[in-house]
Structures are given as structure tokens and as C-alpha cells.
Design an enzyme around this catalytic site. Structure first.
Site, mmCIF file in Angstrom:
data_model
loop_
_atom_site.group_PDB
_atom_site.id
_atom_site.type_symbol
_atom_site.label_atom_id
_atom_site.label_comp_id
_atom_site.label_asym_id
_atom_site.label_seq_id
_atom_site.Cartn_x
_atom_site.Cartn_y
_atom_site.Cartn_z
ATOM 1 N N HIS A 1 3.517 6.871 -6.753
ATOM 2 C CA HIS A 1 2.762 8.071 -7.148
ATOM 3 C C HIS A 1 3.672 9.306 -7.052
ATOM 4 C CE1 HIS A 1 -1.483 10.138 -6.740
ATOM 5 N NE2 HIS A 1 -1.005 10.241 -7.952
ATOM 6 N N HIS B 1 1.775 4.458 -2.864
ATOM 7 C CA HIS B 1 1.865 5.917 -2.681
ATOM 8 C C HIS B 1 3.244 6.420 -3.121
ATOM 9 C CE1 HIS B 1 -1.897 6.744 -0.656
ATOM 10 N NE2 HIS B 1 -1.638 5.984 0.387
ATOM 11 N N HIS C 1 0.833 -1.204 0.000
ATOM 12 C CA HIS C 1 0.000 0.000 0.000
ATOM 13 C C HIS C 1 0.875 1.263 0.000
ATOM 14 C CE1 HIS C 1 -3.670 2.370 1.192
ATOM 15 N NE2 HIS C 1 -2.724 3.178 1.655
ATOM 16 N N GLU C 2 1.780 1.340 0.968
ATOM 17 C CA GLU C 2 2.621 2.544 1.078
ATOM 18 C C GLU C 2 3.544 2.672 -0.126
ATOM 19 O OE1 GLU C 2 1.703 4.724 3.014
ATOM 20 O OE2 GLU C 2 0.422 3.459 4.260
#
Ligand SMILES: [Zn+2]
Length: 695
Positions: A483, A480, A476-477
Site C-alpha cells: 500500500h 500494508h 498481512h504486514e
């Protein structure tokens, strides 16, 4: 210490020197807490001077002398803030915390002075009026639009009396928010269920140990205390076979903030809801929910509600099937009572064991931290051609590790820092942050991105192991982080993760899907001692639990999101009876009697301890619709790494920052807006799963 007041000249304050370390890193090891206050003061003063010069310019406003000038301003403040907030989260202590208390109100005042600057707003508004005639590129037009929106939403367009009222409302809301959070904390601290050895039936060793430690902290040595910290009371509700004690702790848990006296939050909620409604009206909106959602992907409360309504009926149906299975288990054990909210977690845990025979201790050795980092990197290589190479650079803590990121042509993309282990100086949770964001306005600026997590550090010589949930958090991290790393924009305002809050979880939640791709698990889920891949049967059992109890989880969450939208749609709340409102609203949506909201209003911190998720709690599910639907785009090709789909994903989502309206960006990637079907399937809420006997 008099370090705070000792005058520090620029030459000896490492925060005020150029970042000349490897990959343009700041001199992290040389930075001390006492360097921050003077650096912040100098950087804020420099930014004020820049802003005043832009606002007072005798030249007619142009994109260059106003918007681009604003984009070029405040660099020093960005740099000082970035370093400070990385440390405040990941390597804090009393000295950093003291700086944080001092500096937060100063930063808030600094930002108010910017957004309520009348001369500056007039220049932006004039440019916005003439925007069609300015000959702007698409990206410049977007930057101008974002500046204009920000200023308007902050009240820049209002007359002086309205601005004054707005400032007063903001200040009052800030102090009510602080009070709300402190009241919840006070209720949690004040309560403990103190038990004897004989009261602990059913509790596993880790829960007994934690209860003994909690009792010792309360000077009840030799006894056991269950507290209202989520980990303490949830594991008691999960494991304790004492129905009477489960009821006691559950009642205390759901009454936080609603106990009368000085820590009761109901009057605060009524005042906050009324002030928010007034603020929305001042800014030209019918309700606070309309104001809040106007600048989100959802755009209107109706759109958010439509999604929640679509999920709600199915979640209730699935929860009813789950309830029947739990009730059957009670009957089987000879129990003669109806399942109550304080029974749900206990019987669910029993059913989980009976159905899946899944033991955390059996899973863990297959999820080594280092292998899971490799798995996340390999996924990024196959999707986006990125290569991660370990490098040794000076950082702020020996546990943090750095990797240079390059593309298929061996060009430098950025620096990635992974800081994975829990320690006393780190806040709980997991997050992505940055020391520097990508942009091209002041040259080809490459990003420095961090992932900060709280995984257990192994004993010396041992391998760090993760739970399956931990591995999901890591992916998940890392989503990010990509991104931020893949960001390809000119203007800093639009870089990386600076998108609306109901869109920002798309790149992260989407990335979690690749953890469950068989090729990745077979290659990287390997036993820490034997090196063997995880047996297929174990993998199947692990993946089969994904939809278990999702009816309950979805009901518990969705009820909160609906009540949040409803309370923030009230046009006026001056005489609001909060308990009565909650009861009536839950009755209206037909909340199942065996389930209580995940956060009841009197302790709903997302909404009232600060305003981060006020009328925005729906965002989690909104993003989940996007990520489930986006992964389907790969599934439809039959290849989880389909190159053409990956290229579109990179172009329109991961590298696109805030270049476009999020709905437009999503449509460009997928060819259409998202459909809810993939989310329903992911949570096991599609029709086949809800039929009785299929739970
Ligand atoms: Zn996230």
C-alpha cells in the site's frame, strides 16, 4: 549525560543533514539519541515559521499559497519524526524512551497550534467555499476537502470560548486515558495465582516454564505463578484440568479495572464518555458515535450496527452448536456440570486435538521465514509485476535487511526494509512504517517502507521457522507495505496508508488470502531439512481448522463492538453506572451465558486508554467484509492472480492512497459495494456451517 543540553550545530547533527545515502537513505548508523531533541526543536520552529507565514500572507488565499504551501511545509519535521518513530518502535532503549516522554507533549502542542490557528482556518474555509470556482484537479479538490475536514473536526471553525472548552476537554481526556491504562496495568501487576507443583495438572512444558519464571520474578522460588498477562492466563485456561483454579484465574482476569479502590476504572469511563459526548455536541453532532463515524467509510453508527447485527445472530447460532459439542464432551468424561465461561477454552482445546490431530511441532518446519518472504515477493510479482532484489545498505540494526523494489520495466519503485526478529529493544507486535512516503509535489519522491515483526531468532546456523499464524502476520504486514510502495499520488497528505481506519486494513487483510493459495503453499511451504513440500493431508488438516471455534471468537468480538457503539451513543453520561450499563446492554443483545466479552468495559483499552478505537472497534470486522469480498473477485475468475482483477486492485486500492472516498474506490474496483456473504463463509457462519452436526 549532558549530550541533551550541549548545543549541536546543524553540521554535526546527522538528522539535520541531507539524506544522501544509497536510495536517499538517512545516515542511520550515525544517529544517536542525543541528536533528536535539538533536531526536533529546530524542525518544529522551522515548521512554525512556515505556518505563520502562510497564515499571515497579505495575498488573498489561493490553492497554491495556502493548501500547496501547507503540503510543502514541515518537511524537516517529517524527516526527524519518521526516523525517530522507526527507532522508538524497532530499536529503542532508555535514552530513546526519555526523548519520547519529553517530545510527545511538545508534538501534541505543535499540532494543536496548527489546527486551532484562526487565520489559517479562515483561509482554508474561504477556499472551501469557493472550491467549485478554483479550477482544481480532482486530486487537488480532494486535498482541499481533507484539509477542511481535518480543521473542522479539530474545532477550527468554533468560536474562542468553544475552542477553549474543547482544548480543556482534550487535555482532561488525555490524562484520564493515561490513568485508565495505568490502572489496568496496576491490577495486572498486583495479582498472581501462586501454585505448587501438584496444582499444574494438564499444563504443557512451555506453560510450566513460564509459570516458574513468573514465580521467581515474584520471589516465590520453587513455586509457580499464573499472572493476568494474556499469554499466562489464557494458556492456563486452555490446558489446566483443575476446574476450581480455572475459575479463580478467570474471575481475576475479567475483573481488571473493576476491583474498587484507587485502580477502579468505572468513574473514569463515566467521565470520559460524558466528555466525549460534550465534545461531539460542541462540534455539531448528536452523539460521539455520530462524530467518530462521520469521517469513516461507514459514515454512520447505523451502517456499522447493521453489519454487526447481521453477523451477531449467526455468530450466536454457531456458538450454540459449539457449546453443545463441548457440553457433550463434558458428559462423555462423566462430568455433571453445565459448561461455564472458565471451561470454554479448556474443552475447546481438547476438541481441537480430537478432531484435527494437529500438532504445532509438525507444522513449523514447513514455514521457513526466508521461504515465506520469497512467497510474499512472488505474490507481488504475479499480481503487480514487482521485483525485490536484496541490497546492502547502512541501516539501524544488523538484523534489518533491505531490498530494492523495481517494476517490470526495471524502474526504481522504492526501498523495502524487513526487520523480522524479536529483540529487547523492540516493542511487541508487528507493524508497517516508513522513513519516507511517496509523493510528486517535490519531485519524484520514492518511498522507503519497513515491516517490523517479532519472530523468534534462530540459533546460529539454524533456519528461522514460523508458525502458520506468524506466516499470516508476515503476509498481512507485507500487504500494508505494498500500500505504501505502490502509492501513486501527487500530494503527501493522500499518500499510501493515510486512509480511514475502517479501510486501512483492506490491503493487509486481503493479502493474507494469497498465503493460502495452493500454488503458493506447494511452492514455498517446504520442510527446512528435507526440502519436501508439505503433504496434502497435513495441509488439508491445517486449512480445515480455519473455521473451528469461530462462533466463540465472533461472539466475543462482536459483543464488544456493539457495546462500544452503544456506550458512545449515549447523549449524556454524567451519572452512568458502568457495570449496570454493561449488564443491561448484554442482556439486550442476548449475550450467551457461557461467553464473556473479549474486553469488558473496565479494562477495554482500545476505547479508553487513548481514544484510538472509541466507537471504532467495529473497524476490524468492517475491513474483514471488504477483504473477504475483494478476494472473491479473484475467486470468481477461477484465477487467484487474474491479471485484469489485479490491475483494478492496483489502480483503485493499492496505488490510490486517499485519492477518493473509500466507498467510491471500492465500487470502482468491484463494480459494487461489498456484500457480507464472503465474510460469513470465511468465518464458517454461513447457513450450511451452522446446521447442527456440521460444526
Ligand atoms: Zn494491519
Amino acid at each position: 549525560m549532558n549530550g541533551m543540553t550541549r548545543p549541536t550545530s546543524a553540521s554535526e547533527n546527522p538528522l539535520l543533514t541531507d539524506w544522501t545515502g544509497p536510495f536517499g537513505l538517512p545516515p542511520l548508523p550515525a544517529i544517536k539519541p542525543e541528536h533528536f531533541r535539538p533536531a526536533f526543536e529546530r524542525a518544529m520552529a522551522a515548521h512554525r515559521t512556515e505556518i505563520d507565514a502562510i497564515a499571515a500572507s497579505p495575498s488573498a488565499p489561493s490553492f497554491d499559497n495556502t493548501i500547496e504551501a501547507l503540503e510543502r511545509s514541515g518537511h524537516e519535521l517529517d524527516r526527524v519524526s519518521n526516523v525517530f518513530f522507526v527507532l522508538a518502535g524497532a530499536d529503542s532503549g532508555a535514552a530513546i524512551e526519555a526523548v519520547e516522554r519529553e517530545i510527545s507533549p511538545l508534538l501534541a502542542r505543535h499540532s494543536n497550534a496548527l489546527y486551532l490557528n484562526a487565520k489559517l482556518y479562515a483561509r482554508i474555509a474561504e477556499l472551501y467555499r469557493r472550491r467549485e470556482a478554483l479550477g482544481l484537479s480532482a486530486e487537488q479538490a480532494r486535498v482541499l476537502d481533507r484539509y477542511h475536514t481535518r480543521f473542522v473536526r479539530a474545532g477550527g471553525a468554533l468560536d474562542k470560548p468553544a475552542q477553549d472548552r474543547l482544548a480543556a476537554i482534550n487535555e482532561r481526556l488525555a490524562s484520564l486515558g493515561t490513568q485508565f491504562g495505568q490502572n489496568v496495568l496496576a491490577d495486572e501487576k498486583a495479582y498472581a495465582l501462586v501454585l505448587e507443583e501438584g496444582d499444574l495438572a494438564g499444563l504443557p512444558d512451555f506453560a510450566r516454564d513460564a509459570a516458574r519464571a513468573a514465580a521467581e520474578e515474584r520471589r516465590a522460588t520453587g513455586k509457580y505463578a499464573i499472572t493476568l498477562a494474556r499469554s499466562s492466563c489464557e494458556s492456563f485456561l486452555q490446558f489446566s484440568s483443575r476446574r476450581d483454579l480455572r475459575e479463580k484465574i478467570f474471575q481475576a482476569w475479567i475483573k481488571r479495572g473493576e476491583n474498587g479502590g484507587a485502580t477502579d476504572n468505572r468513574a473514569l469511563i463515566a467521565e470520559m464518555v460524558a466528555l466525549r459526548a460534550e465534545r461531539a455536541k460542541l462540534l455539531g453532532f448528536k452523539t460521539f458515535a455520530d462524530y467518530r463515524l462521520d469521517d469513516q467509510m461507514a459514515k454512520t453508527p447505523q451502517a456499522a450496527r447493521k453489519l454487526l447485527d447481521e453477523v451477531w445472530g449467526r455468530a450466536r447460532a454457531k456458538a450454540a452448536v459449539e457449546r453443545d459439542a463441548l457440553q457433550a464432551m463434558i458428559a462423555q468424561e462423566g462430568g455433571n456440570f453445565a459448561l461455564a465461561p472458565h471451561d470454554w477454552r479448556y474443552y475447546t482445546e481438547k476438541l481441537r486435538k480430537a478432531r484435527y490431530n494437529l500438532d504445532e511441532a509438525e507444522i513449523k518446519p514447513y514455514f521457513q521465514l526466508d521461504k515465506m518472504i520469497e512467497a510474499a515477493f512472488e505474490t507481488a510479482r504475479r499480481l503487480f509485476g514487482l521485483i525485490f532484489t536484496p541490497v546492502t545498505v547502512p541501516l539501524y540494526h544488523p538484523d534489518a535487511r533491505a531490498f530494492e523494489v523495481t517494476d517490470a520495466q526495471e524502474h526504481h519503485v522504492g526501498l523495502f526494509i524487513g526487520d523480522y526478529f524479536a529483540r529487547g529493544s523492540k516493542h511487541s507486535g508487528a507493524w508497517m512504517t516508513s522513513l519516507r512516503d511517496q509523493e510528486k509535489l517535490s519531485g519524484d519522491v520514492r518511498p522507503i517502507i519497513l515491516n517490523v515483526c517479532n519472530f523468534s531468532k534462530p540459533a546460529a546456523g539454524e533456519k528461522a521457522l514460523l508458525s502458520f499464524d506468524d506466516a499470516r502476520t508476515l503476509f498481512h504486514e507485507f500487504g500494508h507495505a505494498l500500500h505504501g510502495l505502490l502509492s501513486n499520488v501527487t500530494y503527501p497528505l493522500l499518500a499510501g496508508t493515510s486512509v480511514s481506519s475502517d479501510f486501512v486494513e483492506l490491503p493487509s487483510q486481503l493479502y493474507e488470502h494469497w498465503l493460502e493459495v495452493p500454488e503458493i503453499l506447494q511452492k514455498y511451504a517446504r520442510h527446512a531439512h528435507t526440502g519436501e513440500p508439505m503433504p496434502q493431508a497435513l495441509l488439508d488438516r491445517l486449512l480445515a481448522t480455519r473455521t473451528f471455534n469461530q462462533g466463540f471468537a465472533t461472539v466475543e468480538y462482536t459483543a464488544c463492538a456493539l457495546v462500544d457503539l452503544d456506550i458512545h451513543a449515549l447523549p449524556d453520561a454524567a451519572k452512568l453506572d458502568v457495570s449496570q450499563f454493561e449488564r443491561d446492554d448484554l442482556e439486550r443483545i442476548a449475550m450467551p451465558a457461557e461467553i464473556v466479552m473479549r474486553h469488558r468495559l473496565p479494562h477495554f483499552q482500545h476505547l479508553f486508554s487513548g481514544g484510538g478505537y472509541a466507537a471504532g472497534y467495529y473497524s476490524y470486522m468492517w475491513s474483514e467484509v471488504l477483504d473477504a469480498d475483494a478476494f472473491e473477485a479473484f475467486a470468481e475468475t477461477g484465477n487467484a492472480f487474474d491479471p485484469a482483477t489485479a490491475q483494478r486492485l492496483r489502480d483503485w486500492i493499492y496505488s490510490a492512497g486517499n485519492l477518493r472516498d473509500p466507498a467510491e474506490a471500492y465500487k470502482a474496483f468491484r463494480g459494487r459495494l461489498p456484500a457480507v456473504d464472503a465474510l460469513l463463509k470465511k468465518r464458517g457462519l454461513d447457513r450450511a456451517a451452522i446446521e447442527p452436526g456440521n460444526s
